[in-house]
Motif scaffolding. Structure first.
Motif, mmCIF file in Angstrom:
data_model
loop_
_atom_site.group_PDB
_atom_site.id
_atom_site.type_symbol
_atom_site.label_atom_id
_atom_site.label_comp_id
_atom_site.label_asym_id
_atom_site.label_seq_id
_atom_site.Cartn_x
_atom_site.Cartn_y
_atom_site.Cartn_z
ATOM 1 N N UNK A 44 20.217 -42.175 -0.989
ATOM 2 C CA UNK A 44 19.252 -42.789 -0.079
ATOM 3 C C UNK A 44 19.940 -43.591 1.021
ATOM 4 N N UNK A 45 21.029 -44.274 0.684
ATOM 5 C CA UNK A 45 21.734 -45.051 1.693
ATOM 6 C C UNK A 45 22.341 -44.151 2.764
ATOM 7 N N UNK A 46 22.942 -43.036 2.331
ATOM 8 C CA UNK A 46 23.532 -42.117 3.297
ATOM 9 C C UNK A 46 22.460 -41.528 4.206
ATOM 10 N N UNK A 47 21.344 -41.122 3.622
ATOM 11 C CA UNK A 47 20.255 -40.582 4.432
ATOM 12 C C UNK A 47 19.706 -41.630 5.384
ATOM 13 N N UNK A 48 19.640 -42.860 4.935
ATOM 14 C CA UNK A 48 19.115 -43.929 5.767
ATOM 15 C C UNK A 48 19.969 -44.085 7.024
ATOM 16 N N UNK A 102 27.810 -35.401 -0.521
ATOM 17 C CA UNK A 102 26.735 -36.301 -0.117
ATOM 18 C C UNK A 102 25.970 -36.834 -1.310
ATOM 19 N N UNK A 103 25.911 -36.064 -2.384
ATOM 20 C CA UNK A 103 25.211 -36.514 -3.583
ATOM 21 C C UNK A 103 26.073 -37.431 -4.441
ATOM 22 N N UNK A 104 27.366 -37.469 -4.175
ATOM 23 C CA UNK A 104 28.266 -38.262 -4.999
ATOM 24 C C UNK A 104 28.707 -39.557 -4.342
ATOM 25 N N UNK A 105 28.525 -39.675 -3.036
ATOM 26 C CA UNK A 105 29.021 -40.858 -2.354
ATOM 27 C C UNK A 105 28.112 -41.212 -1.196
ATOM 28 N N UNK A 106 28.068 -42.507 -0.857
ATOM 29 C CA UNK A 106 27.306 -42.953 0.301
ATOM 30 C C UNK A 106 28.197 -43.116 1.522
ATOM 31 N N UNK A 107 29.455 -42.667 1.420
ATOM 32 C CA UNK A 107 30.390 -42.688 2.527
ATOM 33 C C UNK A 107 30.619 -41.263 3.029
ATOM 34 N N UNK A 108 30.894 -41.129 4.308
ATOM 35 C CA UNK A 108 31.160 -39.825 4.886
ATOM 36 C C UNK A 108 32.564 -39.364 4.525
ATOM 37 N N UNK A 109 32.654 -38.141 4.015
ATOM 38 C CA UNK A 109 33.945 -37.560 3.691
ATOM 39 C C UNK A 109 34.490 -36.844 4.923
ATOM 40 N N UNK A 110 35.743 -37.111 5.264
ATOM 41 C CA UNK A 110 36.356 -36.530 6.455
ATOM 42 C C UNK A 110 37.360 -35.451 6.084
ATOM 43 N N UNK A 111 37.449 -34.392 6.894
ATOM 44 C CA UNK A 111 36.631 -34.137 8.082
ATOM 45 C C UNK A 111 35.192 -33.777 7.708
ATOM 46 N N UNK A 144 32.760 -32.665 36.367
ATOM 47 C CA UNK A 144 33.194 -31.366 35.868
ATOM 48 C C UNK A 144 34.721 -31.282 35.927
ATOM 49 N N UNK A 145 35.305 -30.819 34.830
ATOM 50 C CA UNK A 145 36.754 -30.673 34.758
ATOM 51 C C UNK A 145 37.479 -31.877 34.216
ATOM 52 N N UNK A 146 36.800 -33.006 34.047
ATOM 53 C CA UNK A 146 37.439 -34.198 33.478
ATOM 54 C C UNK A 146 37.478 -34.108 31.953
ATOM 55 N N UNK A 147 38.557 -34.624 31.375
ATOM 56 C CA UNK A 147 38.658 -34.701 29.919
ATOM 57 C C UNK A 147 37.824 -35.868 29.413
ATOM 58 N N UNK A 148 37.108 -35.638 28.327
ATOM 59 C CA UNK A 148 36.334 -36.703 27.699
ATOM 60 C C UNK A 148 36.224 -36.424 26.213
ATOM 61 N N UNK A 149 35.809 -37.428 25.466
ATOM 62 C CA UNK A 149 35.589 -37.291 24.024
ATOM 63 C C UNK A 149 34.105 -37.442 23.719
ATOM 64 N N UNK A 150 33.704 -36.830 22.637
ATOM 65 C CA UNK A 150 32.340 -36.966 22.141
ATOM 66 C C UNK A 150 32.410 -37.697 20.809
ATOM 67 N N UNK A 151 31.951 -38.940 20.797
ATOM 68 C CA UNK A 151 31.984 -39.748 19.586
ATOM 69 C C UNK A 151 30.604 -39.879 18.968
ATOM 70 N N UNK A 152 30.577 -40.167 17.680
ATOM 71 C CA UNK A 152 29.318 -40.339 16.967
ATOM 72 C C UNK A 152 29.543 -41.338 15.834
ATOM 73 N N UNK A 153 28.559 -42.201 15.628
ATOM 74 C CA UNK A 153 28.652 -43.208 14.560
ATOM 75 C C UNK A 153 27.933 -42.771 13.301
ATOM 76 N N UNK A 154 27.003 -41.834 13.410
ATOM 77 C CA UNK A 154 26.247 -41.404 12.246
ATOM 78 C C UNK A 154 25.301 -42.469 11.720
ATOM 79 N N UNK A 155 24.993 -43.463 12.529
ATOM 80 C CA UNK A 155 24.115 -44.534 12.089
ATOM 81 C C UNK A 155 24.827 -45.660 11.377
ATOM 82 N N UNK A 156 26.154 -45.559 11.225
ATOM 83 C CA UNK A 156 26.943 -46.597 10.561
ATOM 84 C C UNK A 156 27.396 -47.635 11.575
ATOM 85 N N UNK A 157 27.675 -48.815 11.093
ATOM 86 C CA UNK A 157 28.206 -49.879 11.936
ATOM 87 C C UNK A 157 29.737 -49.828 11.934
#
Length: 302
Positions: A44-48, A102-111, A144-157
């Protein structure tokens, strides 16, 4: 004369062991519940976090800027060469943790994996941030043509993951298509650099260096491997959130050497009139309802 000392309340042998075992299990259950370590609590915490409502940035000039929070949407397109099983509608790029982990931990496993889903409301798992490379360019226009990154928090702080990819190997590839894999990692290396390209290949060089338009179809290429981000609507993944489409890094070209709709993406921004919706929600509204908003979106054409 011998007396019978045993009665229905007396437990010996395996009966006694069963009673002790039940007591230990109950004690362990209560302790884990008190500490929030039960599997259902972790789940539930991970889904939240992943489904936490997010607010997209509003583009006042019709362009994308560094620091903007956007959704990456593969717009709806008709079925063509794909098989009869085809996932229609607008699909947003979403982070997709491994179902078992996801069923075993409330932390994101990387990658962490990715998929394309019908989730078109901005939530933790599909809201990305446009990040600059090497220097802080927050507020400046992405070109257009510039390098950039796409970041995501996944709802975590205080957590930032980056959209990354690398050349395909025998041990690392997309699950269904076996093409180049895309994933999320906490390392902001050169493998997490991307570029935006104009949709029309005949006008692509002319648009090099011009601002990237918000809510318009573009191409997103991986800088290191020069592969386009693609949504495979005919290849389904069984994810933590149900059946979703595979995402990979591969450039699909037609007979005219132009990219196919699989490679089309939109950087979707927020609706200035409703913080809980996006610019995608305005497409089906009457012109008089969207006229004031259109001034901001189409300002770049003037």
């Amino acid at each position: 004369m011998a007396r019978n000392l045993y009665g229905p309340r007396i437990r010996i042998g395996n009966w006694n062991e069963d009673v002790y075992l039940e007591e230990e299990l109950m004690k362990d259950f209560l302790e884990k519940r008190e500490e929030g370590k039960l599997l259902i609590q972790r789940n539930r915490r991970l889904k939240m976090h992943l489904l936490r409502p997010m607010q997209l940035s509003v583009s006042e000039d019709g362009y994308i800027h560094y620091g903007d929070q956007v959704m990456l949407v593969n717009p709806d397109h008709p079925e063509r060469e794909e098989a009869s099983v085809f996932l229609g509608g607008d699909l947003s790029l979403c982070m997709t943790p491994d179902e078992m982990q996801a069923h075993l931990s409330d932390e994101l496993q990387l990658p962490c994996g990715l998929s394309a889903a019908h989730t078109t409301a901005p939530v933790g798992r599909n809201t990305f941030v446009i990040l600059s490379i090497g220097r802080d360019a927050t507020g400046q226009v992405l070109r257009y043509g510039q390098d950039f990154c796409l970041g995501i928090t996944g709802g975590f702080e205080n957590k930032m993951l980056y959209l990354s990819s690398d050349h395909r190997t025998l041990l690392r590839s997309a699950k269904k298509s076996w093409l180049q894999e895309v994933h999320l990692t906490d390392e902001a290396s050169h493998l997490a650099w991307w570029q935006a390209a104009f949709l029309d290949p005949q006008l692509r060089l002319e648009h090099e260096g011009l601002p990237v338009q918000a809510n318009e179809k573009i191409l997103i290429y991986h800088r290191h491997t020069n592969r386009g981000l693609a949504a495979h609507r005919h290849l389904f993944l069984r994810t933590y959130f149900g059946k979703e489409a595979e995402v990979a890094a591969h450039t699909h070209l037609d007979s005219h050497r132009a990219e196919k709709p699989k490679n089309y993406w939109m950087l979707v921004t927020g609706n200035p009139r409703d913080a809980s919706s996006t610019m995608l929600d305005l497409r089906g509204q009457p012109a008089e309802d969207t006229g004031t908003v259109g001034l901001a979106v189409c300002h770049h054409t003037q």
